[in-house]
Design a protein around this motif. Structure first.
Motif, PDB file in Angstrom:
ATOM      1  N   THR A 197      34.053   6.573 -22.240  1.00 12.98           N
ATOM      2  CA  THR A 197      33.202   5.990 -21.210  1.00 12.98           C
ATOM      3  C   THR A 197      33.887   6.179 -19.866  1.00 12.98           C
ATOM      4  O   THR A 197      35.073   5.890 -19.721  1.00 12.98           O
ATOM      5  N   TYR A 198      33.093   6.635 -18.880  1.00  9.17           N
ATOM      6  CA  TYR A 198      33.649   6.999 -17.578  1.00  9.17           C
ATOM      7  C   TYR A 198      32.975   6.179 -16.473  1.00  9.17           C
ATOM      8  O   TYR A 198      31.836   5.752 -16.608  1.00  9.17           O
ATOM      9  N   ARG A 199      33.714   5.999 -15.375  1.00  3.66           N
ATOM     10  CA  ARG A 199      33.160   5.400 -14.165  1.00  3.66           C
ATOM     11  C   ARG A 199      33.392   6.368 -13.011  1.00  3.66           C
ATOM     12  O   ARG A 199      34.461   6.967 -12.877  1.00  3.66           O
ATOM     13  N   LEU A 200      32.386   6.533 -12.189  1.00  2.00           N
ATOM     14  CA  LEU A 200      32.450   7.502 -11.100  1.00  2.00           C
ATOM     15  C   LEU A 200      33.296   6.982  -9.941  1.00  2.00           C
ATOM     16  O   LEU A 200      33.193   5.811  -9.552  1.00  2.00           O
ATOM     17  N   GLU A 201      34.087   7.873  -9.388  1.00  2.00           N
ATOM     18  CA  GLU A 201      34.783   7.628  -8.129  1.00  2.00           C
ATOM     19  C   GLU A 201      34.367   8.732  -7.169  1.00  2.00           C
ATOM     20  O   GLU A 201      34.707   9.900  -7.378  1.00  2.00           O
ATOM     21  N   THR A 202      33.592   8.374  -6.166  1.00  2.00           N
ATOM     22  CA  THR A 202      33.026   9.374  -5.264  1.00  2.00           C
ATOM     23  C   THR A 202      32.602   8.722  -3.957  1.00  2.00           C
ATOM     24  O   THR A 202      32.333   7.514  -3.907  1.00  2.00           O
ATOM     25  N   ASP A 203      32.569   9.548  -2.927  1.00  2.00           N
ATOM     26  CA  ASP A 203      32.050   9.090  -1.637  1.00  2.00           C
ATOM     27  C   ASP A 203      30.549   9.341  -1.513  1.00  2.00           C
ATOM     28  O   ASP A 203      29.950   8.983  -0.500  1.00  2.00           O
ATOM     29  N   LEU A 204      29.951   9.965  -2.509  1.00  2.00           N
ATOM     30  CA  LEU A 204      28.521  10.251  -2.450  1.00  2.00           C
ATOM     31  C   LEU A 204      27.717   8.956  -2.417  1.00  2.00           C
ATOM     32  O   LEU A 204      28.069   7.967  -3.069  1.00  2.00           O
ATOM     33  N   THR A 205      26.614   8.979  -1.696  1.00  2.00           N
ATOM     34  CA  THR A 205      25.697   7.844  -1.640  1.00  2.00           C
ATOM     35  C   THR A 205      24.264   8.379  -1.640  1.00  2.00           C
ATOM     36  O   THR A 205      24.037   9.594  -1.519  1.00  2.00           O
ATOM     37  N   GLY A 206      23.305   7.486  -1.744  1.00  2.00           N
ATOM     38  CA  GLY A 206      21.893   7.845  -1.592  1.00  2.00           C
ATOM     39  C   GLY A 206      21.418   8.908  -2.564  1.00  2.00           C
ATOM     40  O   GLY A 206      21.852   8.951  -3.727  1.00  2.00           O
ATOM     41  N   PRO A 207      20.550   9.806  -2.106  1.00  2.00           N
ATOM     42  CA  PRO A 207      19.971  10.815  -3.002  1.00  2.00           C
ATOM     43  C   PRO A 207      21.005  11.697  -3.678  1.00  2.00           C
ATOM     44  O   PRO A 207      20.812  12.112  -4.832  1.00  2.00           O
ATOM     45  N   ALA A 208      22.108  12.010  -3.008  1.00  2.00           N
ATOM     46  CA  ALA A 208      23.130  12.857  -3.614  1.00  2.00           C
ATOM     47  C   ALA A 208      23.751  12.180  -4.832  1.00  2.00           C
ATOM     48  O   ALA A 208      23.972  12.817  -5.880  1.00  2.00           O
ATOM     49  N   LEU A 209      24.028  10.894  -4.729  1.00  2.00           N
ATOM     50  CA  LEU A 209      24.576  10.155  -5.860  1.00  2.00           C
ATOM     51  C   LEU A 209      23.531   9.989  -6.955  1.00  2.00           C
ATOM     52  O   LEU A 209      23.840  10.120  -8.152  1.00  2.00           O
ATOM     53  N   ASP A 210      22.289   9.720  -6.576  1.00  2.00           N
ATOM     54  CA  ASP A 210      21.213   9.613  -7.571  1.00  2.00           C
ATOM     55  C   ASP A 210      21.065  10.907  -8.358  1.00  2.00           C
ATOM     56  O   ASP A 210      20.846  10.887  -9.574  1.00  2.00           O
ATOM     57  N   GLU A 211      21.181  12.054  -7.667  1.00  2.00           N
ATOM     58  CA  GLU A 211      21.040  13.338  -8.360  1.00  2.00           C
ATOM     59  C   GLU A 211      22.138  13.519  -9.403  1.00  2.00           C
ATOM     60  O   GLU A 211      21.883  13.977 -10.518  1.00  2.00           O
ATOM     61  N   VAL A 212      23.360  13.159  -9.051  1.00  2.00           N
ATOM     62  CA  VAL A 212      24.464  13.259 -10.003  1.00  2.00           C
ATOM     63  C   VAL A 212      24.189  12.384 -11.219  1.00  2.00           C
ATOM     64  O   VAL A 212      24.343  12.810 -12.375  1.00  2.00           O
TER      65      VAL A 212
END
Length: 461
Positions: A91-106
């Protein structure tokens, strides 16, 4: 199949998304052993690339996934989704600066990368799970994924196991799940209820034609979806050659996509009144099949000369659209795997659409990139209207010459929408011809996510 996020847990491994130009910064923040590990493996953060970082005992301690550069991301939707199959179980948790639609796409790509059509052959599912990150509407993405699963499963199922009966059963299952009402007109009752063209196209098949009519919601603006449900298309008496018939189990892709979209709308409990109409038929060859040269009288009263029995989809849609138009919904949308001309024009990735209202078209164009569901507007070009007017009847179902085939088909359908002010038509492909991240070869939804994203503006929700 359920595509969902994992429950939050303290044991989730960090999964860091790193762009190509951010590798040096990422490495600088690592421990010396991990930095040496990344450099030794030559990790360049290509789109979807994966590197697992081991702990002192050699077990995975963290992982990094490449985001590539802007050009790579533009060329490959859901590019990071390829990483899911490469990650070890856990099980993984994301660490990213992405927000909004870019994060939703991931996140949506991660969910869809778990899809397998395994009704006839078992296929291993990825063992990596993801906790929904902060800032993501997990319930919404899971509802979208569930609608896409329904669409894909229906399209992928061969016609032997998915005819008009089974398509009706899928609609009834959806109605039961979300407390919708459903009414179905079948066989010769289509004639009595004035759906003559649906009956004419489907009467030669051993499985009776029908019109499925599902309703959900009691208040709010009205949206009517009409999906082409040709469960298999032989071409009728104008028989398709074998290479063209091979994929015709997907000719109900419009129905499958509208069912998937309806599931999304109901699961999200949008404050609208939804109606879904599916003319479900099989275009078969038999002694009572409709013939080239026949002139059919539609529900609308318009007469149609049949110049090709392989242009049957617009015939069944016409009767359903005429019924929908009688209620004058706030927005009327049809979806259909209608023309090869659309594929020649824009290929398999883009979903061409037509809109009578410029603001609706603008809203769809703006919404599509936010949800990685590309669409492309084509025109209801009035200069081609004479091409669908044969003289012997009001309309021609298959104009000669081959020019502008998608446009002339859209113009044909538009003739049956005379009272509703806002009409949108999608001429989709509904099939992924080669494997791509989160999109295996096979059935795929097109246009549904873009329309769902645009609905708040389209219907002023």
């Amino acid at each position: 199949m359920s595509l969902t996020f994992a429950p939050a847990t303290d044991d989730a491994l960090p999964l860091t998304l790193v762009a190509k130009d951010g590798v040096d910064t990422f490495v600088a923040g690592l421990s010396k052993p991990h930095a040496a590990w990344v450099e030794a493996h030559g990790f360049k953060a290509g789109l979807g690339a994966v590197l697992v970082l081991p702990g002192a005992d050699g077990a995975p301690e963290a992982a990094v996934v490449g985001l590539g550069d802007a050009k790579a991301r533009a060329r490959r939707r859901f590019g990071t989704a390829a990483a899911r199959a490469k990650l070890p179980a856990g099980t993984y948790r994301l660490e990213t600066d992405l927000t909004g639609p870019a994060l939703d796409e991931v996140c949506l790509g991660w969910l869809l990368a778990g899809y397998r059509f395994d009704r006839y052959a078992k296929k291993p599912a990825p063992k990596a799970a993801l906790v929904a990150p902060q800032g993501v509407d997990a319930a919404r993405l899971e509802a979208i994924a569930a609608g896409e699963v329904l669409t894909r499963d229906l399209i992928n199922t061969p016609a032997q196991d998915l005819g008009p009966d089974e398509l009706e059963a899928a609609a009834r299952d959806l109605a039961d799940r979300f407390a919708a009402t459903i009414d179905v007109t079948t066989g010769d009752d289509l004639i009595a209820q004035n759906f003559p063209m649906i009956h004419a196209v489907g009467r030669a098949a051993t499985r009776a034609p029908r019109l499925i009519d599902l309703r959900w919601g009691t208040s709010g603006p009205t949206l009517t979806l009409v999906g082409k449900g040709v469960c298999f298309d032989t071409g009728g008496l104008d028989l398709k050659p074998a290479p063209s018939m091979g994929l015709m189990k997907k000719d109900m892709g419009g129905a499958a996509t509208t069912l998937g979209l309806a599931r999304m709308i109901m699961a999200l409990d949008l404050p609208i009144q939804l109606r879904l109409l599916i003319p479900a038929v099989e275009n078969a060859v038999a002694g009572d099949a409709f013939r080239p040269g026949d002139i059919l009288i539609s529900r609308k009263g318009l007469t149609v000369e049949v110049n090709n029995t392989d242009a049957e989809g617009r015939l069944v849609l016409a009767d359903a659209l005429a019924l929908a138009d009688e209620e004058m919904p706030d927005l009327l949308v049809s979806m259909a795997t209608l023309t090869g001309a659309a594929r020649v024009a824009v290929g398999p990735d883009l979903a061409p659409f037509y809109a009578t209202d410029k603001m609706d078209a603008d809203a769809l164009r703006a919404a599509a990139p936010r949800v990685a569901d590309p669409v492309w507007e084509l025109p209801f070009w009035p200069g081609y209207e004479p091409m669908i007017e044969p003289g012997i009847a009001d309309l021609d179902n298959a104009p000669k010459g081959g020019f502008a085939g998608s446009i002339t088909a859209a113009l044909f359908l538009k003739r049956f929408v005379t009272d509703s002010e806002r009409y949108v038509h999608f001429d989709i492909f509904g099939w992924q011809p080669s494997a791509a991240p989160a999109r295996p070869v096979g059935g795929v939804g097109q246009g549904a996510r873009a329309l769902l994203e645009a609905l708040p503006g389209l219907l002023k929700l």
